[in-house]
Scaffold this active site. Sequence first.
Site, short mmCIF file in Angstrom:
data_model
loop_
_atom_site.label_atom_id
_atom_site.label_comp_id
_atom_site.label_asym_id
_atom_site.label_seq_id
_atom_site.Cartn_x
_atom_site.Cartn_y
_atom_site.Cartn_z
N LYS A 76 0.40 3.89 -2.39
CA LYS A 76 -0.76 4.76 -3.03
C LYS A 76 -0.13 6.50 -2.51
O LYS A 76 -1.07 7.82 -3.21
CB LYS A 76 -1.88 4.45 -1.18
N SER A 127 -5.91 3.89 4.54
CA SER A 127 -5.43 3.06 3.71
C SER A 127 -6.54 1.75 3.14
O SER A 127 -6.35 1.06 2.56
CB SER A 127 -4.62 1.67 3.27
N SER A 170 1.06 -1.39 0.18
CA SER A 170 0.05 -0.63 -0.49
C SER A 170 1.01 1.12 0.00
O SER A 170 0.56 2.46 0.01
CB SER A 170 -0.99 -0.31 1.35
#
Length: 337
Positions: free
Chosen positions: A110, A167, A107
């Site tokens: 992101k 997230s 993640s």
Amino acid sequence: MEERKSKRGKIGLTVFLLVDLLLIGAAVYMIAARQRDIPTGAPLGGTAASVLDSVPEETVPAATEPDVPAPLELADEIECGYAYVVNASDGLVLAEKNGEERMYPASMTKLMTLLLACESGIEPDEPFTFDQDMLDPLIERGASRVGFEAGETVTFGDLLYGSVLPSGGDATAALAIMIDGDEQTFANHMNRKAQALGMFDTHFSNASGLHAEDHYSTARDIALLLQETLKHDLCRTVLTAPVYTTSRTSQHPNGLELYSVVDQRMAGFLPQHIVFQGGKTGFTDYAGYCLASFAEQEGTTYIVVVAGGEEKETPCRDAQTLYELLCGVPEQNVGEQ
């Protein structure tokens, strides 16, 4: 008569001898002068070029570049398999561990989604409505989500905070659709931006960081991405927010209260002598536990990227250790909890 001729002959001979002596003297003088101009060791009888070649050149000190300390090669100092530490204020790389080897970013991906969203020019109050078709694949893969529901309409600003603080894969999927129409087109956008930033060992296949063989990066590239992201005020605001409440909707009348995963995990590992600011966590079974973060000390921003941790606390502990190493904490205190 004969006597006068003899006398004139003697005078002529004398003049001739005097002229010869003057010519010889001039020649000797010119030779001596030339010898004075020839440097020691020059080849006699050589050409002008050979004489000039033999003249020693004046010694000129070679230009030297400023000494740039080599990055610390991390080994036993940290537990994570990958690390990259940079002074974001001047670009100096301070430490690294397998920093240019490819790994899965999870993640931390992101950060790129956030950067492109903040660059899109879409207004924070622009609405977006979720549908079940876009949520089902995320649910099936067990992706982390904010908790938005089918039929729920939220704002672009809600999606920004939802993609970072908890997230949320639902938030990043929505951002991809708002910006480029679908996630595959958005992934191509992400890759073009990565190349433009010099992230030459990075390839994205989705907006959230879900595992895929062709979705990879390096600790160095993620540090470069975070450094670019911090140039945007809105990105920095989102990355440093401890909590955010989404818009009120019929599905969530009070909105959803979102807390920063980074803040929660770093609570017990805050470094001394430097102000921890925020960042982005990541995890998949293939990537391990990851953390891209930044902190500030007296106007200087430091970036620490660690990845491949075996436990949830591992990247937090490593980040604390690295920040304290950078900030001059006595060596005997480094790593003590």
